[in-house]
Design a protein around this motif. Structure first.
Motif, mmCIF file in Angstrom:
data_model
loop_
_atom_site.group_PDB
_atom_site.id
_atom_site.type_symbol
_atom_site.label_atom_id
_atom_site.label_comp_id
_atom_site.label_asym_id
_atom_site.label_seq_id
_atom_site.Cartn_x
_atom_site.Cartn_y
_atom_site.Cartn_z
ATOM 1 N N PHE A 38 92.699 -55.734 49.928
ATOM 2 C CA PHE A 38 92.161 -56.339 51.151
ATOM 3 C C PHE A 38 91.374 -57.581 50.757
ATOM 4 O O PHE A 38 90.388 -57.498 50.031
ATOM 5 C CB PHE A 38 91.251 -55.370 51.908
ATOM 6 C CG PHE A 38 90.511 -56.008 53.045
ATOM 7 C CD1 PHE A 38 91.175 -56.375 54.207
ATOM 8 C CD2 PHE A 38 89.144 -56.270 52.950
ATOM 9 C CE1 PHE A 38 90.502 -56.979 55.258
ATOM 10 C CE2 PHE A 38 88.461 -56.866 53.995
ATOM 11 C CZ PHE A 38 89.145 -57.218 55.151
ATOM 12 N N ALA A 40 88.839 -60.105 51.617
ATOM 13 C CA ALA A 40 87.750 -60.375 52.563
ATOM 14 C C ALA A 40 87.489 -61.871 52.681
ATOM 15 O O ALA A 40 87.023 -62.348 53.728
ATOM 16 C CB ALA A 40 86.478 -59.661 52.112
ATOM 17 N N ASN A 59 84.510 -63.321 64.145
ATOM 18 C CA ASN A 59 84.543 -61.956 64.664
ATOM 19 C C ASN A 59 84.178 -60.953 63.577
ATOM 20 O O ASN A 59 84.096 -61.297 62.396
ATOM 21 C CB ASN A 59 85.940 -61.641 65.223
ATOM 22 C CG ASN A 59 86.278 -62.484 66.438
ATOM 23 O OD1 ASN A 59 85.405 -62.780 67.257
ATOM 24 N ND2 ASN A 59 87.536 -62.882 66.566
ATOM 25 N N ASN A 60 83.974 -59.689 63.967
ATOM 26 C CA ASN A 60 83.722 -58.630 62.991
ATOM 27 C C ASN A 60 84.887 -58.568 62.002
ATOM 28 O O ASN A 60 86.057 -58.605 62.404
ATOM 29 C CB ASN A 60 83.585 -57.277 63.695
ATOM 30 C CG ASN A 60 82.296 -57.177 64.489
ATOM 31 O OD1 ASN A 60 81.306 -57.814 64.163
ATOM 32 N ND2 ASN A 60 82.310 -56.378 65.542
ATOM 33 N N GLY A 61 84.551 -58.482 60.710
ATOM 34 C CA GLY A 61 85.584 -58.426 59.679
ATOM 35 C C GLY A 61 86.089 -59.777 59.232
ATOM 36 O O GLY A 61 87.032 -59.858 58.437
ATOM 37 N N GLY A 63 84.528 -61.891 57.346
ATOM 38 C CA GLY A 63 84.089 -62.197 55.984
ATOM 39 C C GLY A 63 82.716 -62.836 55.909
ATOM 40 O O GLY A 63 82.284 -63.278 54.834
ATOM 41 N N THR A 66 80.194 -60.803 53.702
ATOM 42 C CA THR A 66 80.681 -60.867 52.317
ATOM 43 C C THR A 66 80.348 -62.219 51.709
ATOM 44 O O THR A 66 79.912 -62.302 50.550
ATOM 45 C CB THR A 66 82.208 -60.632 52.276
ATOM 46 O OG1 THR A 66 82.499 -59.343 52.810
ATOM 47 C CG2 THR A 66 82.727 -60.709 50.852
ATOM 48 N N HIS A 220 89.534 -63.878 59.482
ATOM 49 C CA HIS A 220 90.286 -63.081 58.505
ATOM 50 C C HIS A 220 90.062 -63.585 57.082
ATOM 51 O O HIS A 220 90.992 -63.637 56.267
ATOM 52 C CB HIS A 220 91.780 -63.082 58.834
ATOM 53 C CG HIS A 220 92.097 -62.599 60.220
ATOM 54 N ND1 HIS A 220 91.753 -61.341 60.667
ATOM 55 C CD2 HIS A 220 92.708 -63.219 61.263
ATOM 56 C CE1 HIS A 220 92.136 -61.193 61.925
ATOM 57 N NE2 HIS A 220 92.717 -62.324 62.316
ATOM 58 N N GLY A 221 88.817 -63.961 56.781
ATOM 59 C CA GLY A 221 88.461 -64.381 55.433
ATOM 60 C C GLY A 221 88.785 -65.814 55.086
ATOM 61 O O GLY A 221 88.489 -66.276 53.989
#
Length: 240
Positions: A38, A40, A59-61, A63, A66, A220-221
């Motif tokens: 995955f 990040a 959005n959530n996730g 990155g 991180t 999405h990172g």
């Protein structure tokens, strides 16, 4: 003050239900452990100038957290590098660096030492930290008895009173009552006007618009957009 070059972060996730270390080692030796990668963060690059307030949205996730942990040195990136000039104070997780069995007073000295401050400096700043936190007599109570709001006030007071060169903030202004939120925003403005470099993550576009000079939009990172605050926030809002 901050230079992020082609930073990527990959996690290896296993969906096998391993019940013990022995089972893990046996499966690994037999080549039966199944992993899924995955990413990040993927090839993210940007610079932050001295005294700039730099926002990160997504959005959530996406990155965001991180990225802050990589810059703080908590995580080592899979690829790329980060360079920071100046002492970094990360405010990422409430109570990180605190000992729940110690009192608020004792944790001021413990957390202050972790941030690289001497006892003499903390002795000098202690009255200001106590006053800003509004903890009063609770300063001598073990923090295991603190509410999340009390813990946040103590963490914020320590981090901002010691006047960091680089302050990294993840959603912390969204915690606590309205009066303390406004007091926190005012303190942040004072730090910014005093030359502190700030990295700021928030789901509140209103806070981002009010406080940031430039904004990075992660999706999405990956870098979706980097530029002036209003332009990036308007584009992000348009996608809903």
């Amino acid at each position: 003050m901050i230079k992020v070059e082609n930073v990527s972060m990959c996690y290896r996730m296993s969906y096998d239900r391993v019940q013990s270390v022995k089972e893990f080692l046996v499966r690994k030796m037999q080549g039966k452990m199944k992993y899924e990668e995955f990413w990040a963060l993927k090839d993210v690059s940007f610079t932050v100038k001295k005294g700039e307030v730099f926002g990160i949205i997504g959005n959530n996730g996406a990155g965001k957290s991180t990225m802050l942990k990589v810059i703080s040195g908590i995580l080592k990136p899979t690829g790329g590098q980060v360079a920071c000039q100046g002492n970094v104070v990360p405010m990422l997780e409430l109570g990180s660096g605190f000992d729940i069995d110690l009192t608020g007073r004792e944790n001021i000295y413990l957390n202050g030492a972790i941030l690289g401050n001497s006892k003499e400096f903390l002795d000098q700043k202690y009255p200001e930290i106590l006053e800003f936190s509004e903890l009063g007599k609770f300063i001598d109570v073990p923090i295991r008895n603190y509410s999340s709001g009390m813990l946040m006030r103590l963490a914020f007071s320590i981090a901002t009173v010691v006047e960091p060169e680089i302050l990294i903030v993840d959603e912390i202004l969204a915690v606590g009552d309205a009066a303390f939120q406004e007091k926190s925003r005012q303190r942040m403005r004072e730090l910014m006007s005093g030359g502190t470099t700030v990295l700021f993550v928030s789901h509140s576009l209103e806070q981002i618009r009010q406080m940031c000079d430039r904004v990075l939009w992660l999706e999405h990172g990956e870098m979706r957009m980097l530029g002036a605050t209003q332009a990036v926030c308007d584009a992000y809002s348009a996608e809903g």
